[in-house]
Write a protein that holds these residues in place. Structure first.
Motif, PDB file in Angstrom:
ATOM      1  N   VAL A 106       0.829  -1.200   0.000  1.00 36.23           N
ATOM      2  CA  VAL A 106       0.000   0.000   0.000  1.00 36.23           C
ATOM      3  C   VAL A 106       0.866   1.253   0.000  1.00 36.23           C
ATOM      4  CG1 VAL A 106      -1.584   1.358   1.455  1.00 36.23           C
ATOM      5  CG2 VAL A 106      -2.053  -1.068   1.018  1.00 36.23           C
ATOM      6  N   TRP A 122      -4.877  -1.986  -9.388  1.00 37.58           N
ATOM      7  CA  TRP A 122      -3.558  -2.357  -9.904  1.00 37.58           C
ATOM      8  C   TRP A 122      -3.274  -3.811  -9.548  1.00 37.58           C
ATOM      9  CZ3 TRP A 122      -0.365   0.667 -12.868  1.00 37.58           C
ATOM     10  CH2 TRP A 122       0.925   0.187 -13.107  1.00 37.58           C
ATOM     11  N   HIS A 156      -5.179   6.886 -10.917  1.00 36.56           N
ATOM     12  CA  HIS A 156      -4.125   6.103 -10.261  1.00 36.56           C
ATOM     13  C   HIS A 156      -4.644   4.731  -9.824  1.00 36.56           C
ATOM     14  CE1 HIS A 156      -0.463   5.311  -8.088  1.00 36.56           C
ATOM     15  NE2 HIS A 156      -1.114   5.165  -6.937  1.00 36.56           N
ATOM     16  N   LEU A 157      -5.824   4.697  -9.187  1.00 36.32           N
ATOM     17  CA  LEU A 157      -6.347   3.453  -8.642  1.00 36.32           C
ATOM     18  C   LEU A 157      -7.063   2.599  -9.684  1.00 36.32           C
ATOM     19  CD1 LEU A 157      -7.828   4.630  -5.209  1.00 36.32           C
ATOM     20  CD2 LEU A 157      -5.590   3.618  -5.653  1.00 36.32           C
ATOM     21  N   ARG A 158      -7.729   3.230 -10.622  1.00 37.33           N
ATOM     22  CA  ARG A 158      -8.601   2.478 -11.521  1.00 37.33           C
ATOM     23  C   ARG A 158      -8.407   2.854 -12.993  1.00 37.33           C
ATOM     24  NH1 ARG A 158     -13.012   0.320  -8.722  1.00 37.33           N
ATOM     25  NH2 ARG A 158     -12.368  -0.090  -6.574  1.00 37.33           N
ATOM     26  N   TRP A 167      -4.891   8.847   3.305  1.00 44.12           N
ATOM     27  CA  TRP A 167      -5.237   7.464   2.960  1.00 44.12           C
ATOM     28  C   TRP A 167      -5.269   6.618   4.217  1.00 44.12           C
ATOM     29  CZ3 TRP A 167      -5.429   6.701  -2.470  1.00 44.12           C
ATOM     30  CH2 TRP A 167      -4.767   7.660  -3.259  1.00 44.12           C
ATOM     31  N   GLN A 223      -9.921  -1.493  -3.059  1.00 44.02           N
ATOM     32  CA  GLN A 223      -9.916  -0.155  -3.648  1.00 44.02           C
ATOM     33  C   GLN A 223      -9.058  -0.050  -4.896  1.00 44.02           C
ATOM     34  OE1 GLN A 223     -12.457   2.006  -2.410  1.00 44.02           O
ATOM     35  NE2 GLN A 223     -10.869   3.548  -2.140  1.00 44.02           N
ATOM     36  N   ASP A 224      -7.939  -0.757  -4.893  1.00 43.28           N
ATOM     37  CA  ASP A 224      -6.912  -0.536  -5.918  1.00 43.28           C
ATOM     38  C   ASP A 224      -7.073  -1.561  -7.045  1.00 43.28           C
ATOM     39  OD1 ASP A 224      -4.737   0.429  -7.252  1.00 43.28           O
ATOM     40  OD2 ASP A 224      -3.242  -0.220  -5.783  1.00 43.28           O
ATOM     41  N   MET A 259      -6.291   1.940   1.372  1.00 44.02           N
ATOM     42  CA  MET A 259      -6.158   2.866   0.244  1.00 44.02           C
ATOM     43  C   MET A 259      -7.470   3.599  -0.073  1.00 44.02           C
ATOM     44  SD  MET A 259      -3.374   1.470  -2.525  1.00 44.02           S
ATOM     45  CE  MET A 259      -3.255   3.083  -3.287  1.00 44.02           C
ATOM     46  N   ARG A 311       2.321   1.884  -3.378  1.00 48.38           N
ATOM     47  CA  ARG A 311       1.332   2.390  -4.334  1.00 48.38           C
ATOM     48  C   ARG A 311       1.034   3.861  -4.067  1.00 48.38           C
ATOM     49  NH1 ARG A 311      -0.170   2.129  -8.574  1.00 48.38           N
ATOM     50  NH2 ARG A 311      -2.442   1.972  -8.384  1.00 48.38           N
ATOM     51  N   SER A 313      -1.405  -5.303  -6.288  1.00 49.71           N
ATOM     52  CA  SER A 313      -1.470  -4.384  -5.155  1.00 49.71           C
ATOM     53  C   SER A 313      -2.012  -5.083  -3.913  1.00 49.71           C
ATOM     54  CB  SER A 313      -2.372  -3.195  -5.501  1.00 49.71           C
ATOM     55  OG  SER A 313      -2.655  -2.423  -4.336  1.00 49.71           O
TER      56      SER A 313
END
Length: 752
Positions: free
Chosen positions: A24, A710, A72-74, A46, A707-708, A50, A27, A713
């Motif tokens: 986390v 990626w 950034h997250l999606r 945060w 949430q992330d 995240m 990221r 992650s």
């Protein structure tokens, strides 16, 4: 040689197939803060999951930062949503998706975007521009997501029209799925009766079975991306333990990862709220501010009509040639035709049709309604009247909106734009484009201010669950649709709310996790009564006696009930369809049909045929049951990335499955069809929200996943244990609580 070529093609995708673990803090450290086009400094706090909490000194900077966060997250998720909304899936999937893209180009989710932008108020225009700029800053200034190498994609900036197309995809009319399931049967013997029974049952369109792999993909896109399900409940302050009103929402969407929602908190001069956002839009679909909490469930209103345009003159059609780029192959060209009654959907080879049909689809989503301004206004409402007024120009997807206020009041209303119909056709869903009476409703569109609403009902609580629209505030709604969820879910919600003299947030959370279907229990009891004396039914009867319809994961009775349904329902279908491979996917297999017609149809059979059907169904179901144990062992909640559907490599994106309770119409919805073996649910409860309006910090959220988006992650699927254990993440509103519980800080300075 072919193996070598395949290996070379997969080399760029190794990062997706075997992603590198990322913590986390790593990221967050990778957040593209440098060079941001801000007016003033912005702080993003945060927590360990995240979840971002944004503090901005200007509204414009808040929306720029929200764009950065979503990028950034999606970023990969939003890019894939754009491919679907724009009919560009072939750019990643190659020729397999060409005809899917043709269908999506015909549906044309971006058609109304220029007119929508032209009608935006200046503030909406400014905030959307800021959000889009922030999104593009993030996606263009970070390494491409791991999926891009596998899919052959490159980074590409987004336009506001792209984002509006994504919004329209999320606003899909779920009735299309019901239409697509029924259209092939038009003109066949018994279709008029099938349509009549569909309307009577209120058949649940998102559960419609669609034949054919490519059509099933379209169905997954529409049902998975659209806001097609959900429960929402509200409890007035006079019935709560705290004296404040309570709000609880659990959306029902596709269950693939990343989750269709993103949790966030925010504060700027005009906005102070927490909630769930749809990636690709800077809007809170559900959540709360200090004064109002809200949630919505899909109204299932028929915001579309099908028109037979086969007899229109050639001049009534406009024709466009569209170019579809295909990965690893040449571009393809297809034709898109339009009429004043909408695009000609029967030109798409993957959409079902009767031979010779020429059908157009007229949809409110092709009109310039304004959901962005509506939800911006809703997030800032200070009372129920302001909240409802914000939806004056809201269009798709039609919602039953429920709100709860800090002063203890609650309310509900219908938010939509819809043709002013007097009724619906009784024998066929397709209208004649030459008939003035059929086209007249589109000359007057009803909007939210025209529809019923209620404030502070006598019961002291409200619930909605995609059920048939009811009178609100003493006013009955006009004809709104015909594909609705069965009433089982909303009745169960009301039953549980009525039993709470002083409700707490924990009570609302327990309601969201409830796995009981009283109607299933009643049908099971009725079938057990009819099975008495049939020797083959003995093991089924032993399991079903006394069952109250609770689909607990550790229960045995749901297994007996479901395998019995799966074997009996096909035997009760019209004789010309019995034995067909699709008999278990027919409209009659949907829960609404089962609850409305199973027992009457069974009892209407001649006694000898009825006993034969029961005996054969019991024989097969007993054999099925002998191979199975508990409902949770049979019924699974999958954890898989959306790329699980890719050929050859898709299984690399399946991360496992979990035993789960619930069923089609339990409050904790985990949808399925007729089943006789272990299976995965693909649609259902996938996010939760509960707020106590008496306490600004009393807000809890959970996502199925994380949430992330990626790959690799630590926050990609870290909320799965919370979900399974019915725990949640608190997202407070008070600044001091935010500071304490969101300790990881990103400071973004304006670029020099």
């Amino acid at each position: 040689m072919r193996a070598l070529i395949a290996a070379l093609l997969l080399l760029p995708g190794c990062a997706a197939l075997s992603p590198r673990p990322v913590g986390v803090e790593q990221r967050i450290a990778a957040f593209p803060a440098a060079g941001a086009d801000l007016e003033r400094p912005v702080t993003i706090r945060w927590n360990a999951h995240m979840v971002p909490w944004v503090e901005a000194e200007t509204d414009r900077d808040l929306f720029y930062a929200l764009g950065m966060i979503q990028g950034h997250l999606r970023g990969a998720q939003v890019a894939l949503l754009r491919l679907a909304a724009r009919g560009r899936l072939s750019e990643a999937a190659g020729p397999f998706a060409t005809e899917i893209d043709h269908a999506l180009r015909i549906l044309d989710f971006g058609r109304a975007a220029p007119a929508i932008r032209a009608a935006w108020p200046e503030e909406t225009r400014r905030l959307m521009a800021a959000y889009t700029a922030g999104l593009n800053h993030a996606v263009m200034n970070t390494p491409p997501p791991p999926e891009f190498g596998l899919l052959g994609l490159s980074r590409e900036p987004f336009t506001e029209d792209d984002l509006l197309a994504i919004g329209r995809l999320a606003g899909t009319d779920v009735n299309w799925l019901g239409y697509f399931a029924l259209l092939p049967a038009r003109g066949t013997p018994g279709f008029a009766r099938l349509w009549e029974r569909t309307v009577a049952a209120g058949s649940s369109a998102p559960e419609a079975a669609l034949a054919g792999r490519r059509l099933a993909v379209i169905g997954d896109i529409l049902a998975g991306a659209s806001r097609s399900g959900s429960n929402t409940v509200a409890v007035a302050g006079r019935r709560s333990a705290s004296g404040g009103a309570l709000i609880g929402s659990d959306p029902h969407l596709g269950l693939t990862q990343p989750n269709a929602w993103l949790a966030a908190g925010m504060r700027s001069p005009s906005f102070h709220a927490v909630g769930l956002m749809l990636p690709g839009l800077p809007l809170l679909g559900l959540g709360r501010n200090p004064e109002i909490g809200w949630g919505g469930t899909n109204l299932r209103a028929a915001s579309s009509d099908l028109f037979d345009v086969s007899a229109l003159p050639p001049g009534a059609f406009t024709t466009e040639r569209v170019r579809i780029r295909q990965r690893l192959w040449f571009s393809a060209e297809r034709t898109v035709r339009r009429t004043e009654h909408g695009p000609v959907i029967t030109d798409a080879s993957v959409l079902p049709r009767r031979p010779g049909d020429v059908l157009a689809l007229r949809w409110v989503g092709h009109e310039p309604t304004d959901e962005v301004t509506a939800l911006l206004g809703a997030a800032r409402a200070r009372d129920g009247a302001q909240f409802r007024a914000a939806f004056a120009r809201f269009g798709v997807s039609a919602q039953t909106m429920t709100w709860a206020a800090r002063d203890g009041s609650i309310g509900q209303f219908y938010a939509t734009t819809i043709p002013a119909r007097a009724g619906f056709p009784s024998e066929d869903p397709v209208l004649d484009a030459r008939d003035p009476a059929a086209t007249a409703p589109w000359r007057r569109l009803l909007r939210t201010p025209d529809l019923p609403f209620v404030v502070n009902p006598r019961e002291g609580f409200l619930a909605s669950a995609n059920n048939r629209p009811e009178a609100l505030g003493g006013r009955s709604p006009p004809p709104l649709g015909f594909f609705f969820s069965d009433s089982d879910r909303v009745e169960r919600l009301r039953e549980m709310l009525a039993a709470l003299p002083r409700a707490t947030p924990a009570d609302i959370m327990a309601i969201q996790a409830d796995t009981r279907s009283p109607r299933a229990g009643r049908i099971a009891a009725a079938l057990a009564e009819r099975l008495e004396g049939i020797a083959e039914a003995a093991p089924l009867l032993a399991a079903l006696r006394g069952w109250d319809g609770d689909y607990r994961a550790d229960a045995r009775a749901p297994v007996a009930f479901e395998v019995l349904l799966a074997r009996l329902v096909p035997l009760l279908q019209p004789e010309e369809r019995q034995g067909a491979t699709e008999s278990r996917r027919a409209p009659e297999s949907q829960w609404n049909f089962i609850t409305a017609f199973l027992l009457p149809d069974l009892d209407a059979l001649p006694p000898a045929r009825r006993e034969a059907a029961l005996r054969e169904a019991a024989r097969q179901a007993a054999a099925d049951m002998a191979r199975l144990t508990t409902w949770g062992e049979m019924h699974r909640l999958p954890l898989a990335h959306a790329l699980v559907n890719l050929p050859v490599v898709g299984e690399a994106f399946r991360y496992g499955d979990h035993p789960i309770g619930g069923s089609r119409e339990t409050p904790m919805k985990t949808s399925h069809g007729l089943v006789t073996a272990r299976h995965n649910t693909a649609f259902g409860s996938m996010a939760r929200h509960v707020s106590d309006m008496a306490d600004p910090d009393a807000n809890w959220f959970t996502l199925w996943g994380g949430q992330d988006g990626w790959l690799g992650s630590a926050a990609f699927a870290d909320q799965v244990p919370l979900w399974l254990e019915r725990r949640s993440i608190r997202i407070p509103l008070r600044a001091e609580t935010v500071t304490r519980e969101f300790p990881l800080v990103t400071r973004i300075e304006p670029r020099r």
